[in-house]
Design a protein around this motif. Structure first.
Motif, PDB file in Angstrom:
ATOM      1  N   PRO A 242       0.812  -1.227   0.000  1.00 12.81           N
ATOM      2  CA  PRO A 242       0.000   0.000   0.000  1.00 12.81           C
ATOM      3  C   PRO A 242       0.841   1.271   0.000  1.00 12.81           C
ATOM      4  N   THR A 243       2.128   1.159   0.347  1.00 13.00           N
ATOM      5  CA  THR A 243       2.968   2.360   0.433  1.00 13.00           C
ATOM      6  C   THR A 243       3.608   2.733  -0.899  1.00 13.00           C
ATOM      7  N   ASP A 244       4.119   1.739  -1.643  1.00 11.88           N
ATOM      8  CA  ASP A 244       4.826   2.078  -2.886  1.00 11.88           C
ATOM      9  C   ASP A 244       4.369   1.272  -4.098  1.00 11.88           C
ATOM     10  N   GLY A 245       3.361   0.423  -3.932  1.00 13.75           N
ATOM     11  CA  GLY A 245       2.827  -0.318  -5.070  1.00 13.75           C
ATOM     12  C   GLY A 245       3.691  -1.470  -5.541  1.00 13.75           C
ATOM     13  N   LYS A 246       4.675  -1.884  -4.757  1.00 10.93           N
ATOM     14  CA  LYS A 246       5.521  -3.011  -5.155  1.00 10.93           C
ATOM     15  C   LYS A 246       4.747  -4.316  -5.024  1.00 10.93           C
ATOM     16  N   GLY A 247       5.096  -5.259  -5.908  1.00 14.56           N
ATOM     17  CA  GLY A 247       4.433  -6.554  -5.885  1.00 14.56           C
ATOM     18  C   GLY A 247       5.418  -7.684  -5.696  1.00 14.56           C
ATOM     19  N   ALA A 248       4.971  -8.886  -5.982  1.00 12.13           N
ATOM     20  CA  ALA A 248       5.841 -10.057  -5.916  1.00 12.13           C
ATOM     21  C   ALA A 248       6.911  -9.958  -7.002  1.00 12.13           C
ATOM     22  N   SER A 249       8.105 -10.471  -6.702  1.00 12.63           N
ATOM     23  CA  SER A 249       9.187 -10.484  -7.690  1.00 12.63           C
ATOM     24  C   SER A 249       8.917 -11.586  -8.706  1.00 12.63           C
ATOM     25  N   VAL A 250       9.110 -11.266  -9.971  1.00 15.89           N
ATOM     26  CA  VAL A 250       8.866 -12.221 -11.051  1.00 15.89           C
ATOM     27  C   VAL A 250      10.137 -12.309 -11.890  1.00 15.89           C
ATOM     28  N   GLY A 251      10.609 -13.530 -12.152  1.00 17.96           N
ATOM     29  CA  GLY A 251      11.854 -13.623 -12.901  1.00 17.96           C
ATOM     30  C   GLY A 251      12.141 -15.012 -13.426  1.00 17.96           C
ATOM     31  N   LEU A 252      13.410 -15.200 -13.807  1.00 15.05           N
ATOM     32  CA  LEU A 252      13.920 -16.474 -14.289  1.00 15.05           C
ATOM     33  C   LEU A 252      15.089 -16.890 -13.412  1.00 15.05           C
ATOM     34  N   ALA A 253      15.263 -18.198 -13.233  1.00 15.22           N
ATOM     35  CA  ALA A 253      16.337 -18.697 -12.372  1.00 15.22           C
ATOM     36  C   ALA A 253      16.929 -19.965 -12.966  1.00 15.22           C
ATOM     37  N   THR A 254      18.128 -20.296 -12.518  1.00 14.08           N
ATOM     38  CA  THR A 254      18.729 -21.583 -12.848  1.00 14.08           C
ATOM     39  C   THR A 254      18.155 -22.644 -11.909  1.00 14.08           C
ATOM     40  N   TYR A 255      18.392 -23.915 -12.217  1.00 19.68           N
ATOM     41  CA  TYR A 255      17.841 -25.009 -11.409  1.00 19.68           C
ATOM     42  C   TYR A 255      18.342 -24.952  -9.965  1.00 19.68           C
ATOM     43  N   SER A 256      19.567 -24.535  -9.790  1.00 16.10           N
ATOM     44  CA  SER A 256      20.192 -24.290  -8.492  1.00 16.10           C
ATOM     45  C   SER A 256      21.451 -23.496  -8.813  1.00 16.10           C
ATOM     46  N   PRO A 257      22.172 -22.987  -7.822  1.00 15.64           N
ATOM     47  CA  PRO A 257      23.385 -22.225  -8.153  1.00 15.64           C
ATOM     48  C   PRO A 257      24.369 -23.046  -8.984  1.00 15.64           C
ATOM     49  N   LEU A 258      24.987 -22.382  -9.956  1.00 14.82           N
ATOM     50  CA  LEU A 258      25.919 -23.051 -10.858  1.00 14.82           C
ATOM     51  C   LEU A 258      27.279 -23.246 -10.191  1.00 14.82           C
ATOM     52  N   LYS A 259      27.979 -24.282 -10.630  1.00 17.11           N
ATOM     53  CA  LYS A 259      29.342 -24.550 -10.161  1.00 17.11           C
ATOM     54  C   LYS A 259      30.235 -24.749 -11.367  1.00 17.11           C
ATOM     55  N   PRO A 260      31.301 -23.947 -11.502  1.00 21.54           N
ATOM     56  CA  PRO A 260      31.636 -22.774 -10.690  1.00 21.54           C
ATOM     57  C   PRO A 260      30.721 -21.599 -11.026  1.00 21.54           C
ATOM     58  N   THR A 261      30.788 -20.555 -10.211  1.00 24.65           N
ATOM     59  CA  THR A 261      29.994 -19.364 -10.506  1.00 24.65           C
ATOM     60  C   THR A 261      30.425 -18.808 -11.859  1.00 24.65           C
ATOM     61  N   PRO A 262      29.476 -18.525 -12.759  1.00 26.78           N
ATOM     62  CA  PRO A 262      29.827 -18.164 -14.140  1.00 26.78           C
ATOM     63  C   PRO A 262      30.576 -16.841 -14.236  1.00 26.78           C
ATOM     64  N   THR A 263      31.561 -16.813 -15.124  1.00 33.35           N
ATOM     65  CA  THR A 263      32.355 -15.600 -15.337  1.00 33.35           C
ATOM     66  C   THR A 263      31.746 -14.690 -16.396  1.00 33.35           C
ATOM     67  N   CYS A 264      30.946 -15.242 -17.285  1.00 33.02           N
ATOM     68  CA  CYS A 264      30.367 -14.437 -18.362  1.00 33.02           C
ATOM     69  C   CYS A 264      29.225 -13.587 -17.812  1.00 33.02           C
ATOM     70  N   SER A 265      29.252 -12.291 -18.109  1.00 30.53           N
ATOM     71  CA  SER A 265      28.218 -11.382 -17.608  1.00 30.53           C
ATOM     72  C   SER A 265      26.850 -11.680 -18.205  1.00 30.53           C
ATOM     73  N   LEU A 266      26.803 -12.498 -19.254  1.00 28.84           N
ATOM     74  CA  LEU A 266      25.531 -12.854 -19.876  1.00 28.84           C
ATOM     75  C   LEU A 266      24.831 -14.003 -19.149  1.00 28.84           C
ATOM     76  N   MET A 267      25.508 -14.638 -18.194  1.00 29.56           N
ATOM     77  CA  MET A 267      24.908 -15.770 -17.478  1.00 29.56           C
ATOM     78  C   MET A 267      24.835 -15.466 -15.989  1.00 29.56           C
ATOM     79  N   LYS A 268      23.626 -15.504 -15.446  1.00 25.19           N
ATOM     80  CA  LYS A 268      23.410 -15.282 -14.022  1.00 25.19           C
ATOM     81  C   LYS A 268      22.465 -16.345 -13.482  1.00 25.19           C
TER      82      LYS A 268
END
Length: 600
Positions: A242-268
């Motif tokens: 009611p204060t700022d109109g924010k809602g639930a976060s909606v997005g895309l995710a990997t199945y679980s954190p990647l190993k190793p953490t990716p170095t390419c800025s295009l992959m998160k």
């Protein structure tokens, strides 16, 4: 180890085989009992089906018939040399009954979590995509999808269905992969069966997912990824702040954190989008994926376009590097946004397709330049290393395998001739095959280091010895923490935690948990070279090394999580009480140390 043509069995396990003479019959379950007269949590019993999971037989089911209160069961996937609980061994996966935790190559953090299970419950593992370097697994609890994980093993011959036991007695009934007549139908799974935590619920009357407990970041995740046949999804906000109109976060995710953490800025691991204008109840946010027209495998690692829809119109797009298996839709409910409805969409309109095709063409070249630059920075060749003659290297875009064949007892070494930096400050080593007598010391040394001594045993170097568990700096192994021994199946890590002109601080880890720090007095930061010395006792050695140029960030630790503190060997934690339990130590002092200094 018991001999059986169909199983690898270690420990007090008995198999009551209801199967036919060839080992298994369709829809025939096999009863397996574990009965240890003396409870010993360190004595692991193991049963593995000798036939690996395949794309034709990717699924198996375990029903718990009996389970003592102190019994530990782990259902998972592992190689044939595992000697620990499934999941608590390099490149294995395991779902543990006593904690509900799902371990993937030692790690437990993910968007979707398991729950405890016991008598009367069923657990199932389903490899939904067999990738070149890793695969994706959907885990079921009582016939409902409960979590997703990556399985980081690349060798498909080692995808062995595995069940491990310790502690009290247990009896289970198993439907092995080749006995399964019909796989669960997941391609057309309804939105109502999307993965949700125990604190969230689905209201069948309204079609809303609800966060009645009003907790922060409560996840709702699809069990399957976006694909050519599942183009996008839309989330309608049924309640807002009611204060700022924010809602639930909606997005895309990997199945679980990647190993190793990716170095390419295009992959998160996670992507989300927020409206720049104040939202109203009934507004919707959606995400989708768009592939190149020549794409044959929409689950393969590849560049693709992801797009955002606001109130059902495409408003933003981003080129990403999709990991193997694809991206799964995810919604994070909030205390102020406790209700959403979700729709799946399989087809784009002609107008949407044309717009995305134009964006793809426009954005492809800059994305390809970023991808190629990262690939160049990750490139390794034998010229990148100083090494002894008998050390063999196998290098590809993902792995660097260090091998030593059976030789006369001697000292072997390898040093990566690129320094650790603030941006790339962590590397780790998986002990894939070492004998009990083998000593692997990993650490940091300069290019002037003579390789007849391990890092840490000479001035201005640090090192961590697998055999003794000791942490060395400037010839000494003194410090608050004594270190912990490592064996085959463990992972050793080195991170420069603090870069300082006079003395830097190095944090050592075992299986991605911190175990102690040492000072590095080498003043020249350009000489902070990762160094490994191996005393193999004449036995063959296999190491998988993830050098810092292929790891974007180290594990992140929390000062408020007792599991993230450096503990002495043999210590345990009461997670409910957040209490450390130390082993008996009448003749010496033991320390508990935070992973970071107060200045951080």
């Amino acid at each position: 180890m018991a001999t059986n043509t169909h199983y690898r069995i270690i420990g007090d396990i008995k198999v009551k085989n209801k199967a036919s003479t060839n080992g298994i019959s369709k829809e025939k379950k096999v009863d397996i009992s574990y009965d240890k007269k003396e409870t010993n949590f360190n004595d692991i019993a193991i049963i593995q089906r000798n036939q690996p999971l395949t794309s034709d037989a990717p699924y198996f089911v375990v029903e718990v018939l009996k389970c003592d209160p102190n019994a530990i069961i782990s259902v998972g996937i592992a190689s044939s040399d595992i000697d620990k609980h499934a999941g608590q061994y390099n490149n294995s996966l395991g779902y543990h009954n006593n904690t509900g935790r799902i371990y993937s190559s030692w790690k437990i953090h993910a968007n979707t979590l398991g729950v405890k299970y016991g008598k009367g419950n069923t657990v199932a593992m389903y490899v939904t995509y067999f990738g070149e370097h890793l695969s994706t697994v959907l885990i079921f609890y009582d016939n409902f999808p409960i979590a997703t994980r990556y399985h980081f093993e690349s060798n498909k011959n080692w995808y062995l269905p595995t069940i491990t036991f310790s502690g009290g007695s247990a009896i289970i009934s198993v439907l092995w992969p080749d006995a399964v007549q019909q796989l669960p139908s997941i391609a057309d799974i309804s939105v109502s069966q999307w993965i949700r935590g125990p604190l969230s619920s689905y209201n069948a009357h309204t079609g809303y997912f609800e966060n009645r407990a009003k907790v922060e970041d409560l996840p709702i995740q699809s069990p399957i990824p976006l694909s050519k046949s599942f183009c996008y999804f839309i989330v309608t906000q049924e309640e807002l702040s009611p204060t700022d109109g924010k809602g639930a976060s909606v997005g895309l995710a990997t199945y679980s954190p990647l190993k190793p953490t990716p170095t390419c800025s295009l992959m998160k691991d996670y992507y989300t989008w927020f409206s720049k204008t104040r939202m109203k109840v009934g507004n919707s946010i959606g995400w989708g994926v768009f592939y190149d027209e020549h794409c044959r495998d929409d689950k393969a690692e590849q560049l693709c376009l992801v797009f955002v829809m606001f109130n059902r119109s495409i408003v933003d797009a981003l080129f990403v590097l999709q990991p193997e298996g694809g991206f799964v839709p995810i919604v994070l409910l909030q205390p102020y946004a406790t209700r959403v409805s979700i729709e799946k969409h399989d087809v784009l309109t002609t107008e949407e397709f044309d717009k995305l095709q134009g964006l793809y063409t426009q954005m492809f070249r800059p994305a390809m330049e970023i991808y190629r630059k990262d690939k160049d920075e990750r490139f390794l060749s034998e010229k990148s290393f100083r090494k002894s003659e008998q050390v063999l290297l196998t290098i590809d875009d993902h792995l660097c395998r260090v091998s030593i064949p059976k030789t006369e007892n001697s000292i072997h070494y390898i040093q990566f001739c690129q320094p650790l930096t603030y941006e790339r400050r962590f590397f780790f080593v998986e002990l894939e095959n070492i004998s009990k007598q083998c000593q692997v010391t990993i650490g940091i040394a300069s290019s002037k280091h003579q390789f007849n001594e391990a890092p840490g045993i000479v001035h201005d170097t640090v090192g961590y010895n697998s055999y003794t568990g000791k942490l060395y700096s400037n010839r000494k192994d003194t410090g608050n923490m004594r270190g912990q021994k490592c064996n085959k199946g463990d992972t050793m890590g080195v991170e420069i935690e603090i870069f300082d002109k006079e003395m830097s601080v190095v944090l050592f880890s075992k299986n991605f948990r911190p175990i102690g720090t040492r000072y590095l007095t080498l003043h020249d930061h350009s000489q902070y070279f990762p160094t490994i010395l191996i005393e193999n006792n004449g036995d063959p050695v296999e190491l998988l090394v993830y050098w810092q140029t292929r790891v974007s960030v180290p594990s992140s630790y929390s000062m408020t999580n007792p599991e993230d503190w450096c503990l002495p060997d043999g210590a345990s934690i009461d997670l409910k009480e957040k209490m450390f339990i130390l082993p008996q130590h009448p003749d010496h002092a033991l320390c508990i140390q935070a992973p970071y200094s107060l200045s951080q």
